[in-house]
Design a protein around this motif. Structure first.
Motif, mmCIF file in Angstrom:
data_model
loop_
_atom_site.group_PDB
_atom_site.id
_atom_site.type_symbol
_atom_site.label_atom_id
_atom_site.label_comp_id
_atom_site.label_asym_id
_atom_site.label_seq_id
_atom_site.Cartn_x
_atom_site.Cartn_y
_atom_site.Cartn_z
ATOM 1 N N ILE A 36 -6.532 -5.373 5.927
ATOM 2 C CA ILE A 36 -5.990 -4.022 5.718
ATOM 3 C C ILE A 36 -6.855 -3.256 4.730
ATOM 4 C CG2 ILE A 36 -3.997 -2.721 4.819
ATOM 5 C CD1 ILE A 36 -3.483 -4.050 7.537
ATOM 6 N N TYR A 37 -7.216 -3.917 3.636
ATOM 7 C CA TYR A 37 -8.024 -3.291 2.581
ATOM 8 C C TYR A 37 -9.381 -2.833 3.124
ATOM 9 C CZ TYR A 37 -10.541 -2.995 -1.914
ATOM 10 O OH TYR A 37 -11.295 -2.578 -2.990
ATOM 11 N N LYS A 38 -9.988 -3.665 3.957
ATOM 12 C CA LYS A 38 -11.296 -3.314 4.518
ATOM 13 C C LYS A 38 -11.192 -2.253 5.606
ATOM 14 C CE LYS A 38 -13.614 -7.654 3.482
ATOM 15 N NZ LYS A 38 -14.234 -8.869 4.036
ATOM 16 N N THR A 39 -10.085 -2.212 6.308
ATOM 17 C CA THR A 39 -9.913 -1.244 7.394
ATOM 18 C C THR A 39 -9.507 0.127 6.862
ATOM 19 O OG1 THR A 39 -9.261 -2.996 8.929
ATOM 20 C CG2 THR A 39 -8.661 -0.732 9.527
ATOM 21 N N PHE A 40 -8.455 0.134 6.069
ATOM 22 C CA PHE A 40 -7.907 1.393 5.555
ATOM 23 C C PHE A 40 -8.313 1.550 4.100
ATOM 24 C CE2 PHE A 40 -4.906 -0.146 8.814
ATOM 25 C CZ PHE A 40 -5.087 0.857 9.752
ATOM 26 N N HIS A 41 -9.492 2.094 3.892
ATOM 27 C CA HIS A 41 -10.021 2.247 2.546
ATOM 28 C C HIS A 41 -9.043 3.036 1.671
ATOM 29 C CE1 HIS A 41 -13.841 0.480 3.659
ATOM 30 N NE2 HIS A 41 -13.727 1.149 4.802
ATOM 31 N N ILE A 42 -9.031 2.693 0.414
ATOM 32 C CA ILE A 42 -8.090 3.297 -0.522
ATOM 33 C C ILE A 42 -8.198 4.820 -0.510
ATOM 34 C CG2 ILE A 42 -7.433 3.471 -2.957
ATOM 35 C CD1 ILE A 42 -6.591 0.852 -1.441
ATOM 36 N N GLN A 43 -9.402 5.343 -0.434
ATOM 37 C CA GLN A 43 -9.539 6.803 -0.450
ATOM 38 C C GLN A 43 -8.848 7.435 0.767
ATOM 39 O OE1 GLN A 43 -10.859 8.384 -3.232
ATOM 40 N NE2 GLN A 43 -9.743 10.045 -2.251
ATOM 41 N N LEU A 44 -8.925 6.794 1.922
ATOM 42 C CA LEU A 44 -8.226 7.296 3.107
ATOM 43 C C LEU A 44 -6.719 7.335 2.851
ATOM 44 C CD1 LEU A 44 -7.964 8.114 6.115
ATOM 45 C CD2 LEU A 44 -7.959 5.661 6.654
ATOM 46 N N LEU A 45 -6.188 6.272 2.255
ATOM 47 C CA LEU A 45 -4.752 6.220 1.971
ATOM 48 C C LEU A 45 -4.361 7.269 0.932
ATOM 49 C CD1 LEU A 45 -4.323 2.354 1.980
ATOM 50 C CD2 LEU A 45 -3.658 3.954 3.783
ATOM 51 N N LEU A 46 -5.179 7.414 -0.100
ATOM 52 C CA LEU A 46 -4.900 8.433 -1.123
ATOM 53 C C LEU A 46 -4.899 9.832 -0.504
ATOM 54 C CD1 LEU A 46 -7.152 7.097 -4.025
ATOM 55 C CD2 LEU A 46 -4.645 7.143 -4.003
ATOM 56 N N ASP A 47 -5.886 10.097 0.323
ATOM 57 C CA ASP A 47 -5.996 11.407 0.963
ATOM 58 C C ASP A 47 -4.873 11.659 1.963
ATOM 59 O OD1 ASP A 47 -8.322 11.796 -0.506
ATOM 60 O OD2 ASP A 47 -9.667 11.360 1.186
ATOM 61 N N SER A 48 -4.317 10.602 2.532
ATOM 62 C CA SER A 48 -3.267 10.731 3.547
ATOM 63 C C SER A 48 -1.868 10.862 2.969
ATOM 64 C CB SER A 48 -3.301 9.508 4.477
ATOM 65 O OG SER A 48 -4.545 9.400 5.110
ATOM 66 N N TYR A 49 -1.690 10.504 1.736
ATOM 67 C CA TYR A 49 -0.354 10.436 1.138
ATOM 68 C C TYR A 49 0.473 11.702 1.353
ATOM 69 C CZ TYR A 49 3.400 10.391 -2.245
ATOM 70 O OH TYR A 49 4.637 10.487 -2.836
ATOM 71 N N LYS A 50 -0.052 12.854 0.976
ATOM 72 C CA LYS A 50 0.750 14.094 1.027
ATOM 73 C C LYS A 50 1.293 14.389 2.421
ATOM 74 C CE LYS A 50 -0.935 16.439 -3.024
ATOM 75 N NZ LYS A 50 -1.629 17.581 -3.585
#
Length: 164
Positions: A105-119
């Motif tokens: 999961i960590y390698k697929t969905f990079h943290i920046q993608l998750l941070l940017d997707s939150y809102k």
């Protein structure tokens, strides 16, 4: 795909609570915490999905990670606890229902993608979120199928050999 059952829901909430507590309980940056968490033996135990192996103590999680990696105060940027809660919940949901590891999961969905997707994503249903995260990466649900990934890897290797 595995259906989210009571144990899975408890694991999602537990991981979310660990992530939410990390800005206070972890001395380093949120980015370092997430990196260590996803690569930890503790995350591997969560991946196994056996709720009976866990005390569900947030302290236990931080102690385990510290034992494995040691203490650090590297980095200062701490992410918002609401964002961290959501990242913890959604990544455990994906791991549990798709039966893939935390490191995958960590390698697929990079943290920046998750941070940017939150809102835009945090108020949506889990399956909607997964579909849109995959779409953002040019992937589809078959990406979680280990057989499909193996076939794609073998094709890639064959193409390398042909081009030599």
């Amino acid at each position: 795909m595995k259906k989210l059952d009571n144990d899975g829901l408890k694991l999602c909430i537990y991981q979310a609570q660990i992530f939410e507590a990390s800005p206070i309980k972890f001395q380093g940056s949120s980015k370092i915490f997430l990196h260590r968490f996803y690569k930890s033996q503790f995350a591997t135990i969560l991946d196994e999905g056996y709720i009976s192996k866990l005390s569900l103590s947030i302290e236990e999680a931080f102690e385990s990670i510290e034992r494995q990696f040691g203490k650090t105060d590297y980095g200062q940027i701490k992410y918002d606890k609401s964002v961290l809660y959501w990242i913890g919940y959604i990544t455990r949901y994906i791991s549990y229902t798709r039966q893939v590891s935390s490191i995958f999961i960590y390698k697929t969905f990079h943290i920046q993608l998750l941070l940017d997707s939150y809102k835009g994503y945090h108020s949506q249903g889990e399956e909607w979120v997964i579909a849109h995260l995959l779409e953002a990466l040019g992937l589809d649900e078959s990406y979680f199928d280990v057989n499909v990934r193996l076939k794609n890897l073998l094709r890639k290797e064959q193409n390398k050999e042909k081009s030599i």
